[in-house]
Write a protein that holds these residues in place. Structure first.
Motif, PDB file in Angstrom:
ATOM      1  N   UNK A 173       0.833  -1.201   0.000  1.00 39.41           N
ATOM      2  CA  UNK A 173       0.000   0.000   0.000  1.00 39.41           C
ATOM      3  C   UNK A 173       0.870   1.254   0.000  1.00 39.41           C
ATOM      4  N   UNK A 174       1.950   1.215   0.749  1.00 38.29           N
ATOM      5  CA  UNK A 174       2.889   2.345   0.760  1.00 38.29           C
ATOM      6  C   UNK A 174       3.425   2.597  -0.648  1.00 38.29           C
ATOM      7  N   UNK A 175       3.759   1.525  -1.350  1.00 39.11           N
ATOM      8  CA  UNK A 175       4.268   1.657  -2.717  1.00 39.11           C
ATOM      9  C   UNK A 175       3.212   2.273  -3.631  1.00 39.11           C
ATOM     10  N   UNK A 176       1.956   1.854  -3.459  1.00 34.93           N
ATOM     11  CA  UNK A 176       0.883   2.387  -4.300  1.00 34.93           C
ATOM     12  C   UNK A 176       0.664   3.869  -4.031  1.00 34.93           C
ATOM     13  N   UNK A 177       0.598   4.243  -2.754  1.00 33.82           N
ATOM     14  CA  UNK A 177       0.353   5.641  -2.400  1.00 33.82           C
ATOM     15  C   UNK A 177       1.462   6.547  -2.921  1.00 33.82           C
ATOM     16  N   UNK A 178       2.704   6.079  -2.810  1.00 33.80           N
ATOM     17  CA  UNK A 178       3.858   6.885  -3.224  1.00 33.80           C
ATOM     18  C   UNK A 178       4.274   6.652  -4.670  1.00 33.80           C
ATOM     19  N   UNK A 179       3.513   5.815  -5.365  1.00 32.38           N
ATOM     20  CA  UNK A 179       3.853   5.461  -6.751  1.00 32.38           C
ATOM     21  C   UNK A 179       5.314   4.986  -6.836  1.00 32.38           C
ATOM     22  N   UNK A 180       5.671   4.106  -5.894  1.00 33.02           N
ATOM     23  CA  UNK A 180       7.052   3.646  -5.742  1.00 33.02           C
ATOM     24  C   UNK A 180       7.202   2.272  -6.400  1.00 33.02           C
ATOM     25  N   UNK A 181       7.603   2.274  -7.642  1.00 27.97           N
ATOM     26  CA  UNK A 181       7.716   1.035  -8.406  1.00 27.97           C
ATOM     27  C   UNK A 181       8.816   0.131  -7.839  1.00 27.97           C
ATOM     28  N   UNK A 182       9.895   0.740  -7.381  1.00 29.14           N
ATOM     29  CA  UNK A 182      11.001  -0.056  -6.831  1.00 29.14           C
ATOM     30  C   UNK A 182      10.548  -0.843  -5.604  1.00 29.14           C
ATOM     31  N   UNK A 183       9.824  -0.180  -4.699  1.00 28.56           N
ATOM     32  CA  UNK A 183       9.322  -0.863  -3.507  1.00 28.56           C
ATOM     33  C   UNK A 183       8.306  -1.935  -3.894  1.00 28.56           C
ATOM     34  N   UNK A 184       7.436  -1.614  -4.847  1.00 28.04           N
ATOM     35  CA  UNK A 184       6.446  -2.591  -5.298  1.00 28.04           C
ATOM     36  C   UNK A 184       7.119  -3.845  -5.856  1.00 28.04           C
ATOM     37  N   UNK A 185       8.191  -3.652  -6.599  1.00 29.24           N
ATOM     38  CA  UNK A 185       8.930  -4.775  -7.168  1.00 29.24           C
ATOM     39  C   UNK A 185       9.536  -5.648  -6.071  1.00 29.24           C
ATOM     40  N   UNK A 186      10.042  -5.013  -5.015  1.00 29.39           N
ATOM     41  CA  UNK A 186      10.602  -5.762  -3.887  1.00 29.39           C
ATOM     42  C   UNK A 186       9.535  -6.591  -3.189  1.00 29.39           C
TER      43      UNK A 186
END
Length: 221
Positions: free
Chosen positions: A34-47
């Motif tokens: 959810x943090x990755x989605x809110x921040x549009x953080x593709x790197x975190x989402x990939x992890x």
């Protein structure tokens, strides 16, 4: 206490410890996705997507450990229900992990969408769902049926928030204020969180079975 009984209890304690580790990893993945989605953080989402392999390994190893207890220790009565219940509820834990991955994959798909991602309702719903998962595992450790029942009641809050989110998204689509693709993905994120709450309820239903021998009012053994 006989040596055989001590061996069984030690094996069961080890099994419960592994379930707790799996649950903690799953809850961490929910939070990070959810943090990755809110921040549009593709790197975190990939992890987060990569970490799902560890969740799958936990499910496989816990299942093997539980089956070994059934074959080697031959537990009876409450111990048998406990091991059987754990075999069932780790499936729900694994599916919760899958929904965290679903959210992470949405982040990757929507990286090029620039809508502002301020999501207080979805964040609140996620907090409740995460807590439901953690409390369900805590009630497993204590075999606390009353706590399990309280977790089940918390699902009403998740459903209520989801319905509000659904209404809001419908209004936003009609008003044409945001990219409709983003709003659809946003609804999908909310639905995955709602399903996480449902799986936490399933876990608690199995905890009630461990204590009572009945699952959703159906007597199994």
């Amino acid at each position: 206490m006989t040596q055989m009984r001590r061996s069984l209890l030690n094996s069961i304690d080890s099994l419960k410890d592994e379930v707790t580790k799996m649950a903690n990893l799953v809850v961490s993945n929910i939070h990070e996705s959810l943090k990755a989605f809110i921040n549009n953080d593709v790197e975190l989402a990939t992890l987060v997507v990569v970490k799902d392999e560890e969740v799958d390994r936990f499910e496989e190893e816990i299942a093997k450990q539980a089956l070994k207890i059934l074959w080697k220790e031959q537990p009876l009565a409450g111990d048998l229900r406990l091991v059987t219940g754990i075999l069932k509820l780790i499936t729900d834990l694994e599916r919760i992990g899958d929904h965290a991955i679903d959210i992470a994959e949405i982040t990757i798909k929507t990286a090029n969408l620039t809508d502002k991602r301020l999501l207080p309702l979805i964040t609140k719903m996620t907090e409740i769902a995460q807590n439901m998962v953690l409390e369900s595992i805590e009630s497993l450790f204590k075999i606390d049926v009353e706590q399990a029942k309280r977790v089940i009641m918390e699902d009403d809050k998740v459903d209520q928030i989801f319905n509000i989110i659904l209404e809001n998204i419908v209004k936003e689509i009609k008003a044409d204020l945001h990219d409709p693709h983003y709003l659809v993905y946003l609804l999908m994120v909310a639905k995955y969180i709602e399903r996480i709450g449902d799986h936490a309820v399933n876990i608690c239903e199995w905890i009630i079975f461990i204590e009572s021998g009945s699952h959703k009012k159906t007597s199994l053994f």
